[in-house]
Design a protein around this motif. Structure first.
Motif, PDB file in Angstrom:
ATOM      1  N   ILE A   1      -3.872  -2.057   8.290  1.00 45.25           N
ATOM      2  CA  ILE A   1      -3.828  -0.682   8.791  1.00 45.25           C
ATOM      3  C   ILE A   1      -2.656   0.083   8.188  1.00 45.25           C
ATOM      4  O   ILE A   1      -2.801   1.233   7.752  1.00 45.25           O
ATOM      5  CB  ILE A   1      -3.738  -0.678  10.326  1.00 45.25           C
ATOM      6  N   VAL A   2      -1.479  -0.537   8.151  1.00 46.71           N
ATOM      7  CA  VAL A   2      -0.271   0.180   7.732  1.00 46.71           C
ATOM      8  C   VAL A   2       0.173  -0.176   6.322  1.00 46.71           C
ATOM      9  O   VAL A   2       1.143   0.401   5.828  1.00 46.71           O
ATOM     10  CB  VAL A   2       0.896  -0.108   8.709  1.00 46.71           C
ATOM     11  N   GLY A   3      -0.527  -1.107   5.645  1.00 45.94           N
ATOM     12  CA  GLY A   3      -0.099  -1.537   4.320  1.00 45.94           C
ATOM     13  C   GLY A   3      -0.106  -0.413   3.298  1.00 45.94           C
ATOM     14  O   GLY A   3       0.900  -0.149   2.618  1.00 45.94           O
ATOM     15  N   VAL A   4      -1.249   0.272   3.169  1.00 40.56           N
ATOM     16  CA  VAL A   4      -1.356   1.373   2.200  1.00 40.56           C
ATOM     17  C   VAL A   4      -0.433   2.538   2.557  1.00 40.56           C
ATOM     18  O   VAL A   4       0.225   3.094   1.671  1.00 40.56           O
ATOM     19  CB  VAL A   4      -2.829   1.823   2.069  1.00 40.56           C
ATOM     20  N   PRO A   5      -0.348   2.958   3.852  1.00 32.34           N
ATOM     21  CA  PRO A   5       0.618   4.016   4.178  1.00 32.34           C
ATOM     22  C   PRO A   5       2.050   3.648   3.823  1.00 32.34           C
ATOM     23  O   PRO A   5       2.793   4.499   3.316  1.00 32.34           O
ATOM     24  CB  PRO A   5       0.458   4.187   5.697  1.00 32.34           C
TER      25      PRO A   5
ATOM     26  N   THR B   1      -4.558  -0.504  -4.786  1.00 38.90           N
ATOM     27  CA  THR B   1      -4.951  -0.453  -3.380  1.00 38.90           C
ATOM     28  C   THR B   1      -5.412  -1.818  -2.902  1.00 38.90           C
ATOM     29  O   THR B   1      -5.040  -2.266  -1.809  1.00 38.90           O
ATOM     30  CB  THR B   1      -6.078   0.578  -3.181  1.00 38.90           C
ATOM     31  N   PHE B   2      -6.221  -2.488  -3.711  1.00 38.74           N
ATOM     32  CA  PHE B   2      -6.747  -3.799  -3.331  1.00 38.74           C
ATOM     33  C   PHE B   2      -5.624  -4.827  -3.215  1.00 38.74           C
ATOM     34  O   PHE B   2      -5.583  -5.617  -2.264  1.00 38.74           O
ATOM     35  CB  PHE B   2      -7.779  -4.255  -4.363  1.00 38.74           C
ATOM     36  N   VAL B   3      -4.690  -4.812  -4.158  1.00 37.03           N
ATOM     37  CA  VAL B   3      -3.565  -5.754  -4.114  1.00 37.03           C
ATOM     38  C   VAL B   3      -2.689  -5.492  -2.896  1.00 37.03           C
ATOM     39  O   VAL B   3      -2.243  -6.426  -2.211  1.00 37.03           O
ATOM     40  CB  VAL B   3      -2.739  -5.657  -5.412  1.00 37.03           C
ATOM     41  N   VAL B   4      -2.436  -4.213  -2.586  1.00 33.30           N
ATOM     42  CA  VAL B   4      -1.624  -3.870  -1.416  1.00 33.30           C
ATOM     43  C   VAL B   4      -2.285  -4.380  -0.134  1.00 33.30           C
ATOM     44  O   VAL B   4      -1.616  -4.930   0.754  1.00 33.30           O
ATOM     45  CB  VAL B   4      -1.407  -2.341  -1.347  1.00 33.30           C
TER      46      VAL B   4
ATOM     47  N   GLU C   1      -2.007  -7.876   4.330  1.00 34.55           N
ATOM     48  CA  GLU C   1      -2.699  -8.747   5.291  1.00 34.55           C
ATOM     49  C   GLU C   1      -2.028 -10.103   5.366  1.00 34.55           C
ATOM     50  O   GLU C   1      -1.926 -10.708   6.439  1.00 34.55           O
ATOM     51  CB  GLU C   1      -4.168  -8.888   4.879  1.00 34.55           C
ATOM     52  N   HIS C   2      -1.537 -10.598   4.236  1.00 38.06           N
ATOM     53  CA  HIS C   2      -0.849 -11.889   4.229  1.00 38.06           C
ATOM     54  C   HIS C   2       0.485 -11.803   4.961  1.00 38.06           C
ATOM     55  O   HIS C   2       0.880 -12.745   5.666  1.00 38.06           O
ATOM     56  CB  HIS C   2      -0.623 -12.332   2.781  1.00 38.06           C
ATOM     57  N   LEU C   3       1.201 -10.679   4.829  1.00 41.04           N
ATOM     58  CA  LEU C   3       2.524 -10.543   5.444  1.00 41.04           C
ATOM     59  C   LEU C   3       2.450 -10.193   6.925  1.00 41.04           C
ATOM     60  O   LEU C   3       3.183 -10.751   7.741  1.00 41.04           O
ATOM     61  CB  LEU C   3       3.330  -9.466   4.704  1.00 41.04           C
ATOM     62  N   TRP C   4       1.554  -9.266   7.295  1.00 40.66           N
ATOM     63  CA  TRP C   4       1.552  -8.728   8.655  1.00 40.66           C
ATOM     64  C   TRP C   4       0.233  -8.911   9.392  1.00 40.66           C
ATOM     65  O   TRP C   4       0.048  -8.337  10.469  1.00 40.66           O
ATOM     66  CB  TRP C   4       1.909  -7.229   8.618  1.00 40.66           C
ATOM     67  N   GLY C   5      -0.688  -9.654   8.827  1.00 40.30           N
ATOM     68  CA  GLY C   5      -1.949  -9.889   9.517  1.00 40.30           C
ATOM     69  C   GLY C   5      -2.806  -8.627   9.567  1.00 40.30           C
ATOM     70  O   GLY C   5      -2.832  -7.831   8.624  1.00 40.30           O
ATOM     71  N   THR C   6      -3.510  -8.450  10.694  1.00 42.47           N
ATOM     72  CA  THR C   6      -4.421  -7.312  10.838  1.00 42.47           C
ATOM     73  C   THR C   6      -3.691  -5.985  10.730  1.00 42.47           C
ATOM     74  O   THR C   6      -4.197  -5.019  10.139  1.00 42.47           O
ATOM     75  CB  THR C   6      -5.160  -7.395  12.186  1.00 42.47           C
ATOM     76  N   TRP C   7      -2.482  -5.905  11.327  1.00 38.17           N
ATOM     77  CA  TRP C   7      -1.721  -4.658  11.243  1.00 38.17           C
ATOM     78  C   TRP C   7      -1.412  -4.292   9.798  1.00 38.17           C
ATOM     79  O   TRP C   7      -1.294  -3.122   9.446  1.00 38.17           O
ATOM     80  CB  TRP C   7      -0.430  -4.771  12.033  1.00 38.17           C
ATOM     81  N   GLY C   8      -1.264  -5.302   8.941  1.00 36.14           N
ATOM     82  CA  GLY C   8      -0.998  -5.018   7.539  1.00 36.14           C
ATOM     83  C   GLY C   8      -2.132  -4.265   6.873  1.00 36.14           C
ATOM     84  O   GLY C   8      -1.905  -3.439   5.983  1.00 36.14           O
TER      85      GLY C   8
ATOM     86  N   PHE D   1       5.821   9.522   6.419  1.00 37.40           N
ATOM     87  CA  PHE D   1       4.952   8.422   6.848  1.00 37.40           C
ATOM     88  C   PHE D   1       3.752   8.939   7.631  1.00 37.40           C
ATOM     89  O   PHE D   1       2.639   8.440   7.474  1.00 37.40           O
ATOM     90  CB  PHE D   1       5.742   7.429   7.701  1.00 37.40           C
ATOM     91  N   VAL D   2       3.963   9.939   8.488  1.00 35.83           N
ATOM     92  CA  VAL D   2       2.843  10.510   9.244  1.00 35.83           C
ATOM     93  C   VAL D   2       1.817  11.099   8.300  1.00 35.83           C
ATOM     94  O   VAL D   2       0.599  10.956   8.497  1.00 35.83           O
ATOM     95  CB  VAL D   2       3.352  11.577  10.234  1.00 35.83           C
ATOM     96  N   ASN D   3       2.285  11.756   7.248  1.00 36.65           N
ATOM     97  CA  ASN D   3       1.373  12.347   6.285  1.00 36.65           C
ATOM     98  C   ASN D   3       0.552  11.284   5.570  1.00 36.65           C
ATOM     99  O   ASN D   3      -0.674  11.398   5.443  1.00 36.65           O
ATOM    100  CB  ASN D   3       2.156  13.177   5.269  1.00 36.65           C
ATOM    101  N   THR D   4       1.202  10.223   5.102  1.00 33.55           N
ATOM    102  CA  THR D   4       0.485   9.154   4.409  1.00 33.55           C
ATOM    103  C   THR D   4      -0.444   8.413   5.361  1.00 33.55           C
ATOM    104  O   THR D   4      -1.559   8.037   4.992  1.00 33.55           O
ATOM    105  CB  THR D   4       1.476   8.154   3.794  1.00 33.55           C
ATOM    106  N   PHE D   5       0.001   8.201   6.604  1.00 38.80           N
ATOM    107  CA  PHE D   5      -0.845   7.509   7.574  1.00 38.80           C
ATOM    108  C   PHE D   5      -2.095   8.334   7.881  1.00 38.80           C
ATOM    109  O   PHE D   5      -3.192   7.784   8.048  1.00 38.80           O
ATOM    110  CB  PHE D   5      -0.069   7.254   8.863  1.00 38.80           C
TER     111      PHE D   5
END
Length: 346
Positions: free
Chosen positions: A317-321, A300-303, A308-315, A194-198
């Motif tokens: 940031i962490v959605g793609v990772p 990427t766009f769908v993710v 964003e729909h599931l986790w708001g702003t944090w989504g 996860f650190v690598n992907t983030f």
């Protein structure tokens, strides 16, 4: 029983799946602390890589010195923003509210107010006022909660980075234990992945923030706005929050624009933010994210939309990772390992 346990610990895919489910359950139970957890992770990640970057160029500087100097500069920066720009922002908000009150109290607007009073009931106005007060209280509560989360995250990341080598040596003991070493090994595997992907996504967002800041500063210079450099720093920091950061920057930019050129400049700034937001959301974000993560732009766009729909702003940031992390765990696509810098020095 011992035979079943041996088969379980010997089956890597099985016990990694169980550990992944346990980690998801723990994070779900700790969802109330998610702001602190994610902010601590982000601060720690940035500071650790900053330390290693400095030591790559100047190997003789101790980690403790770099960390202390970095946090001193960071604290002074926060103090400068709070004592200088925050009062200016509050002052501009007060001026804007007073101007709006004077505008609606003018003789030219009395006919409009009489028209509104004729067709809008008093109960509706009271309900709207209550809704506005609830929104204001909720916003202040969220700001207070976020402030505490940022403060705690800075403290936790400081103690982690100030003892970086000791933390690594102590954590390695979990991997060398005779009991549950498979559990700690799986946690280490998931954490490293996860650190690598983030890190890959954070690099992409950094380039997006640079593009947003450059475009915004160019537009502000044509509008002859004051303190363009300070406004650029603010836009850069907010742009590190994908998509939403550009929208958040609209408020202080509009206040400055109102002070300089009135409603006309506010309209120009709103148009500018809308164009930059569309550019980031539909071109920069998918393109940079897809190039760094080697994912198709459509995925990427769908993710980003789903996260964003599931986790708001944090989504955002962490959605793609998370998605890239799951692709690696499920064996769909292995994450390209980033070349890490040398070990930090005491």
């Amino acid at each position: 029983m011992e035979n079943a346990w041996a088969k379980f610990t010997g089956n890597v895919h099985l016990h990694r799946t169980v550990v992944l489910i346990l980690l998801i359950a723990v994070l779900y139970l700790a969802r109330g602390m998610m702001n602190t957890i994610l902010l601590t992770f982000i601060f720690t990640y940035l500071i650790v890589h900053w330390v290693r970057l400095i030591q790559r160029w100047v190997p003789k500087i101790p980690t403790v010195v770099i960390v202390i100097v970095t946090y001193i500069i960071l604290i002074f920066g926060i103090y400068y923003v709070v004592t200088d720009y925050l009062p200016m922002l509050i002052n501009e908000i007060v001026k804007m509210v007073n101007s709006m009150v004077k505008f609606y109290q003018s003789d030219d607007m009395k006919w409009l107010m009489r028209y509104i009073n004729r067709y809008v009931s008093t109960s509706t106005l009271i309900d709207q006022a209550k809704h506005g007060m609830n929104f204001a209280v909720d916003t202040l509560t969220r700001i207070g909660t976020l402030t505490i989360a940022v403060f705690m995250s800075l403290i936790l990341s400081f103690f982690y980075t100030i003892e970086l080598q000791q933390m690594e040596d102590f954590s390695r003991q979990f991997l060398e234990t005779k009991y549950l070493n498979w559990l700690f090994g799986d946690i280490y595997y998931f954490g490293k992945t996860f650190v690598n992907t983030f890190g890959v996504v954070l690099e992409a967002q950094f380039f997006i923030a640079i593009c947003n800041t450059a475009l915004t500063m160019i537009c502000l210079s044509f509008m002859k706005m004051p303190q363009i450099f300070a406004l650029g720093i603010m836009v850069f920091v907010l742009s590190l929050v994908p998509v939403a950061g550009v929208i958040i920057s609209l408020v202080p930019l509009s206040l400055v624009g109102y002070q300089v050129g009135g409603i006309r400049d506010v309209i120009y700034i709103i148009i500018m933010i809308m164009v930059i937001h569309a550019l980031e959301a539909y071109i920069l974000n998918p393109k940079f994210m897809s190039s760094r993560t080697e994912l198709p732009i459509f995925y990427t766009f769908v993710v980003l939309l789903v996260a964003e729909h599931l986790w708001g702003t944090w989504g955002l940031i962490v959605g793609v990772p998370i998605f890239t992390f799951l692709l690696d765990v499920f064996g769909v696509k292995q994450v390209k390992q980033r070349r890490g810098p040398e070990m930090v020095k005491k």
